[in-house]
Design a protein around this motif. Structure first.
Motif, PDB file in Angstrom:
ATOM      1  N   HIS A 115       0.820  -1.105   0.020  1.00  0.00           N
ATOM      2  CA  HIS A 115      -0.030  -0.021   0.260  1.00  0.00           C
ATOM      3  C   HIS A 115       0.877   1.174   0.074  1.00  0.00           C
ATOM      4  O   HIS A 115       1.684   1.267   0.696  1.00  0.00           O
ATOM      5  N   CYS A 116       0.566   2.241  -0.882  1.00  0.00           N
ATOM      6  CA  CYS A 116       1.275   3.567  -0.744  1.00  0.00           C
ATOM      7  C   CYS A 116       0.268   4.585  -0.911  1.00  0.00           C
ATOM      8  O   CYS A 116      -0.865   4.430  -1.431  1.00  0.00           O
ATOM      9  N   THR A 117       0.606   5.924  -0.863  1.00  0.00           N
ATOM     10  CA  THR A 117      -0.082   7.110  -1.074  1.00  0.00           C
ATOM     11  C   THR A 117       0.647   7.798  -2.025  1.00  0.00           C
ATOM     12  O   THR A 117       1.739   8.291  -1.832  1.00  0.00           O
ATOM     13  N   SER A 118      -0.023   8.341  -3.259  1.00  0.00           N
ATOM     14  CA  SER A 118       0.645   8.733  -4.389  1.00  0.00           C
ATOM     15  C   SER A 118       1.168  10.009  -4.269  1.00  0.00           C
ATOM     16  O   SER A 118       1.885  10.495  -4.617  1.00  0.00           O
ATOM     17  N   ASN A 119       0.231  10.932  -3.417  1.00  0.00           N
ATOM     18  CA  ASN A 119       0.511  12.271  -3.137  1.00  0.00           C
ATOM     19  C   ASN A 119       0.055  12.764  -1.750  1.00  0.00           C
ATOM     20  O   ASN A 119      -0.969  12.452  -1.184  1.00  0.00           O
ATOM     21  N   ASN A 120       1.227  13.476  -1.029  1.00  0.00           N
ATOM     22  CA  ASN A 120       0.834  13.764   0.265  1.00  0.00           C
ATOM     23  C   ASN A 120       0.433  15.100   0.390  1.00  0.00           C
ATOM     24  O   ASN A 120       1.517  16.107   0.416  1.00  0.00           O
ATOM     25  N   THR A 121      -0.744  15.300   0.564  1.00  0.00           N
ATOM     26  CA  THR A 121      -1.388  16.711   0.434  1.00  0.00           C
ATOM     27  C   THR A 121      -0.910  17.681   1.301  1.00  0.00           C
ATOM     28  O   THR A 121      -0.669  18.791   1.243  1.00  0.00           O
ATOM     29  N   ILE A 122      -0.777  17.166   2.585  1.00  0.00           N
ATOM     30  CA  ILE A 122      -0.082  17.971   3.777  1.00  0.00           C
ATOM     31  C   ILE A 122       1.338  18.332   3.627  1.00  0.00           C
ATOM     32  O   ILE A 122       1.615  19.722   4.034  1.00  0.00           O
ATOM     33  N   PHE A 123       2.132  17.549   3.031  1.00  0.00           N
ATOM     34  CA  PHE A 123       3.575  17.775   3.227  1.00  0.00           C
ATOM     35  C   PHE A 123       4.102  18.333   1.655  1.00  0.00           C
ATOM     36  O   PHE A 123       5.052  18.649   1.717  1.00  0.00           O
ATOM     37  N   GLY A 124       3.182  18.140   0.851  1.00  0.00           N
ATOM     38  CA  GLY A 124       3.463  18.411  -0.448  1.00  0.00           C
ATOM     39  C   GLY A 124       4.774  17.582  -1.327  1.00  0.00           C
ATOM     40  O   GLY A 124       5.398  18.161  -2.115  1.00  0.00           O
ATOM     41  N   THR A 125       4.701  16.315  -0.902  1.00  0.00           N
ATOM     42  CA  THR A 125       5.577  15.342  -1.711  1.00  0.00           C
ATOM     43  C   THR A 125       4.578  14.533  -2.658  1.00  0.00           C
ATOM     44  O   THR A 125       3.362  14.348  -2.528  1.00  0.00           O
ATOM     45  N   GLN A 126       5.087  13.651  -3.472  1.00  0.00           N
ATOM     46  CA  GLN A 126       4.536  12.924  -4.511  1.00  0.00           C
ATOM     47  C   GLN A 126       5.322  11.870  -4.969  1.00  0.00           C
ATOM     48  O   GLN A 126       6.596  12.036  -5.216  1.00  0.00           O
ATOM     49  N   ILE A 127       5.070  10.687  -5.273  1.00  0.00           N
ATOM     50  CA  ILE A 127       5.659   9.549  -5.893  1.00  0.00           C
ATOM     51  C   ILE A 127       5.765   9.786  -7.154  1.00  0.00           C
ATOM     52  O   ILE A 127       4.608   9.866  -7.788  1.00  0.00           O
ATOM     53  N   HIS A 128       7.053   9.753  -7.522  1.00  0.00           N
ATOM     54  CA  HIS A 128       6.962  10.135  -9.241  1.00  0.00           C
ATOM     55  C   HIS A 128       7.328   8.973  -9.947  1.00  0.00           C
ATOM     56  O   HIS A 128       7.275   8.840 -11.057  1.00  0.00           O
ATOM     57  N   GLU A 129       8.077   7.867  -9.226  1.00  0.00           N
ATOM     58  CA  GLU A 129       8.522   6.702  -9.855  1.00  0.00           C
ATOM     59  C   GLU A 129       8.008   5.625  -8.999  1.00  0.00           C
ATOM     60  O   GLU A 129       8.372   5.650  -7.578  1.00  0.00           O
ATOM     61  N   PHE A 130       6.807   4.710  -9.272  1.00  0.00           N
ATOM     62  CA  PHE A 130       6.287   3.842  -8.189  1.00  0.00           C
ATOM     63  C   PHE A 130       7.308   2.601  -8.416  1.00  0.00           C
ATOM     64  O   PHE A 130       7.822   2.392  -9.528  1.00  0.00           O
ATOM     65  N   PRO A 131       7.299   1.812  -7.271  1.00  0.00           N
ATOM     66  CA  PRO A 131       8.135   0.725  -7.307  1.00  0.00           C
ATOM     67  C   PRO A 131       7.444  -0.500  -8.135  1.00  0.00           C
ATOM     68  O   PRO A 131       6.190  -0.515  -8.380  1.00  0.00           O
ATOM     69  N   GLU A 132       8.461  -1.219  -8.527  1.00  0.00           N
ATOM     70  CA  GLU A 132       7.874  -2.658  -9.147  1.00  0.00           C
ATOM     71  C   GLU A 132       7.246  -3.483  -8.067  1.00  0.00           C
ATOM     72  O   GLU A 132       8.142  -3.580  -6.876  1.00  0.00           O
ATOM     73  N   SER A 133       6.292  -3.997  -8.114  1.00  0.00           N
ATOM     74  CA  SER A 133       5.608  -5.065  -6.989  1.00  0.00           C
ATOM     75  C   SER A 133       5.115  -6.203  -7.615  1.00  0.00           C
ATOM     76  O   SER A 133       4.377  -6.281  -8.326  1.00  0.00           O
ATOM     77  N   GLU A 134       5.678  -7.198  -6.896  1.00  0.00           N
ATOM     78  CA  GLU A 134       5.279  -8.588  -7.370  1.00  0.00           C
ATOM     79  C   GLU A 134       4.278  -9.048  -6.711  1.00  0.00           C
ATOM     80  O   GLU A 134       3.290  -9.835  -7.054  1.00  0.00           O
ATOM     81  N   ILE A 135       3.613  -8.242  -5.649  1.00  0.00           N
ATOM     82  CA  ILE A 135       2.325  -8.670  -4.886  1.00  0.00           C
ATOM     83  C   ILE A 135       1.465  -7.320  -5.352  1.00  0.00           C
ATOM     84  O   ILE A 135       1.736  -6.278  -5.853  1.00  0.00           O
ATOM     85  N   PRO A 136      -0.023  -7.435  -5.216  1.00  0.00           N
ATOM     86  CA  PRO A 136      -0.933  -6.685  -5.450  1.00  0.00           C
ATOM     87  C   PRO A 136      -0.478  -5.125  -5.087  1.00  0.00           C
ATOM     88  O   PRO A 136      -0.347  -5.117  -3.750  1.00  0.00           O
ATOM     89  N   MET A 137      -0.583  -3.972  -5.799  1.00  0.00           N
ATOM     90  CA  MET A 137      -0.167  -2.560  -5.280  1.00  0.00           C
ATOM     91  C   MET A 137      -1.429  -1.940  -5.095  1.00  0.00           C
ATOM     92  O   MET A 137      -2.419  -2.093  -6.060  1.00  0.00           O
ATOM     93  N   VAL A 138      -1.712  -1.398  -3.932  1.00  0.00           N
ATOM     94  CA  VAL A 138      -2.901  -0.661  -3.772  1.00  0.00           C
ATOM     95  C   VAL A 138      -2.407   0.767  -3.478  1.00  0.00           C
ATOM     96  O   VAL A 138      -1.329   1.008  -2.526  1.00  0.00           O
ATOM     97  N   CYS A 139      -3.110   1.769  -3.881  1.00  0.00           N
ATOM     98  CA  CYS A 139      -2.633   3.026  -3.710  1.00  0.00           C
ATOM     99  C   CYS A 139      -3.610   4.220  -3.593  1.00  0.00           C
ATOM    100  O   CYS A 139      -4.798   4.140  -4.274  1.00  0.00           O
ATOM    101  N   ASP A 140      -3.551   4.949  -2.688  1.00  0.00           N
ATOM    102  CA  ASP A 140      -4.414   5.914  -2.212  1.00  0.00           C
ATOM    103  C   ASP A 140      -4.136   7.368  -2.996  1.00  0.00           C
ATOM    104  O   ASP A 140      -3.195   7.908  -2.962  1.00  0.00           O
ATOM    105  N   MET A 141      -4.846   7.482  -4.131  1.00  0.00           N
ATOM    106  CA  MET A 141      -4.550   8.520  -5.145  1.00  0.00           C
ATOM    107  C   MET A 141      -5.508   9.758  -4.665  1.00  0.00           C
ATOM    108  O   MET A 141      -5.801  10.439  -5.948  1.00  0.00           O
ATOM    109  N   SER A 142      -5.986   9.709  -3.732  1.00  0.00           N
ATOM    110  CA  SER A 142      -6.946  11.069  -3.308  1.00  0.00           C
ATOM    111  C   SER A 142      -6.925  12.195  -3.892  1.00  0.00           C
ATOM    112  O   SER A 142      -7.645  13.123  -4.372  1.00  0.00           O
ATOM    113  N   SER A 143      -5.508  12.881  -3.637  1.00  0.00           N
ATOM    114  CA  SER A 143      -5.156  13.980  -4.038  1.00  0.00           C
ATOM    115  C   SER A 143      -4.385  14.223  -5.336  1.00  0.00           C
ATOM    116  O   SER A 143      -4.103  15.240  -5.697  1.00  0.00           O
ATOM    117  N   ASP A 144      -4.074  13.164  -6.359  1.00  0.00           N
ATOM    118  CA  ASP A 144      -3.819  13.262  -7.505  1.00  0.00           C
ATOM    119  C   ASP A 144      -4.298  12.467  -8.632  1.00  0.00           C
ATOM    120  O   ASP A 144      -3.812  12.570  -9.651  1.00  0.00           O
TER     121      ASP A 144
END
Lengths: 355, 355
Positions: free
Chosen positions: A142-171
């Motif tokens: 599980h990851c959060t694509s964009n962190n509204t409060i801190f102003g950071t954002q994942i620009h490269e997502f990891p390769e994952s062999e297990i299902p990847m779940v993402c909270d993309m609420s803010s981007d």
């Protein structure tokens, strides 16, 4: 005159969408009834729901790929526990990049073991951790694509062999990604999609049905899929306005078109933050900066009153930073025009000239 | 011309409320911002939430009596499991009077033993069971005050020595009751209160904190109380329109005033159902008839086309019965004017004269 609305969420929506939404509250589709007075089982609203679900999948390029789109209630906060309820059998892996990841981890711990693969908590989340290992025996990552409060954002997502779940609420819908890398995406509507009150969940069906616990109906993704996102009365108004916003985005040319504008807006503001000696950015690594939420400080406290006064005169709204970071936060969601960012930059330069 | 809207829910709302809601979608409080574009943490929305919560308690006569009012998401369907999550330690007692009670029982069974104190299921829920025993060793007793689908309503609530929990989704704010007899009342907004998307929960604080299980934050009433109903972003639009409707009710004179009109509407329609030889009521015992939803049949199928045609000509909407009952259902919620019922009665008499 409309304000320049930099609010972090609920936030700016396209003016044409607001106009249509207001009309529908008075008379929907010339039915002589309000949108909010008709049955959610009527063909009129069923069409809205289906259209909204289809548009979401279309924008993400996930049609005919085994995904379903749902419009649920409860915001990302309810998804924090629904994800774990539906997917966590023994162990789950979480990347901790901010307040919302932290809350998601807290809820998941009620359902099984949680491995925090990496965290930037001790640095007040001012960067995105990289080069972490995702345990292959975990049920999901599980990851959060964009962190509204801190102003950071994942620009490269990891390769994952297990299902990847993402909270993309803010981007969500702000940039092109290979969305098929994700098995489950969720997003509260109130940033790039619509009014608060509905949550988009996009889910690859084949990851479901693998936990042994009994799941209450309202928390069970399978139930909502089986009922075409109408297990119970949905948040009719919020779903309708989300549909309007997704139509607006399609008319503009979709995610790839809006991404260009979003890049321009971010470049314009970050260039000014870096150039203007009165200001400094909050995020430690420039590569981790969010294109949705720019966090920055005014270095000299004595200039605050002038800055605030100028912001007010320019009709700028919602620039206060979150209490856990302080300073300022300019949220530049899809519906914010480039002109609003230019007005903010002008104010920053005016204060510089006067200092 | 507006329709005569007998829809079972989402349903008719006061026209003045719709007007104000549409205006707020364009410009809220002359802020030059839409209601759905402002932060839920702004003083403007915090005032809306507080006012809505206070108005709910005021209407129910529950101010300063240890109760809190919350506006949550997820509808009554989420309350079915939240009630059990928060209150069911070992055993709970449920009265089964219809589809919604049945669903509430199904969810509660995931959390402990459920004793069905009485049921009218074998008679397709066409009456309200009475003279049942509530086990004193159960954690709470749960009932549904009005059964939207079947058109029955509890007119005398039992005396309960254990906390009484009531799903009042379809008749809250429609009649005077001693609401202090209930320890927890919940109601989806989309009947007498506002648009779909928010749920009113009124809860006596001292019944909480007695179960041993860990409760996820979003399902925990204590968390929502502690956060003044703003643990996460609420359904801003639905809460605002609910506030407007509660203000409208107050201006009318409150529950006691609207109850008189509701009694007149129900009397007018039921008198016609009983008098007109073409029609028959669904509910077995007249004493159990709902004043919110009147269910009835046209005895002669050959007159259906004429009846439907007349309904259409008169601008009547939403009269179809639920599939589990068939026939017709006239929902007469607070915002439905007496004139609309008169128009329906006129149509019934026109069909009679032509038959």
């Amino acid at each position: 005159m409309k304000k320049h609305n930099f609010s972090a969420g609920p936030c700016i929506l396209p003016q044409s969408v607001l106009q249509k939404a207001a009309e529908a509250v008075l008379d929907f589709n010339n039915l002589n009834l309000s949108l909010i007075e008709i049955s959610h089982r009527s063909k009129y609203f069923v069409e809205v729901m289906e259209h909204a679900r289809n548009l979401a999948l279309e924008h993400l390029g996930l049609q005919d790929k085994g995904y379903k789109a749902l419009f649920l209630q409860g915001g990302a906060s309810l998804e924090f526990l629904m994800v774990a309820y539906n997917l966590l059998e023994k162990k789950a892996a979480y990347l901790n990049t901010g307040t919302w990841s932290d809350k998601a981890i807290k809820e998941a711990k009620l359902f099984g073991e949680v491995v925090e693969v990496a965290t930037s908590k001790s640095d007040n989340f001012n960067f995105i951790p990289k080069n972490f290992q995702i345990p292959k025996d975990a049920d999901y990552f599980h990851c959060t694509s964009n962190n509204t409060i801190f102003g950071t954002q994942i620009h490269e997502f990891p390769e994952s062999e297990i299902p990847m779940v993402c909270d993309m609420s803010s981007d969500i819908f702000s940039r092109q990604l290979d969305f098929s890398k994700f098995s489950l995406i969720y997003a509260g509507a109130q940033k790039n999609m619509g009014p608060a009150g509905t949550t988009l969940v996009v889910i690859k069906e084949d990851i479901l049905g693998k936990v042994s616990r009994a799941i209450p109906s309202m928390l069970n993704y399978k139930v909502h899929i089986y009922k075409d996102s109408m297990f119970n009365t949905p948040a009719v108004f919020s779903v309708y306005v989300s549909m309007l916003t997704l139509e607006w985005l399609k008319d503009l040319g979709g995610i790839s078109a809006i991404e260009k504008v979003n890049n321009q807006k971010a470049e314009l503001l970050y260039n000014e933050i870096d150039r203007n000696p009165l200001f400094e950015g909050f995020v430690a690594n420039k590569e981790d900066r969010s294109k949705m939420n720019a966090t920055f400080n005014l270095k000299n406290d004595e200039l605050k009153a002038t800055f605030h006064n100028q912001l007010k005169q320019a009709g700028i709204n919602g620039l206060n930073g979150h209490r856990s970071v302080g300073g300022y936060r300019a949220s530049m969601y899809n519906a914010l025009p480039l002109e609003s960012v230019q007005v903010l930059v002008d104010v920053m330069q005016t204060v510089e000239r006067g200092a």
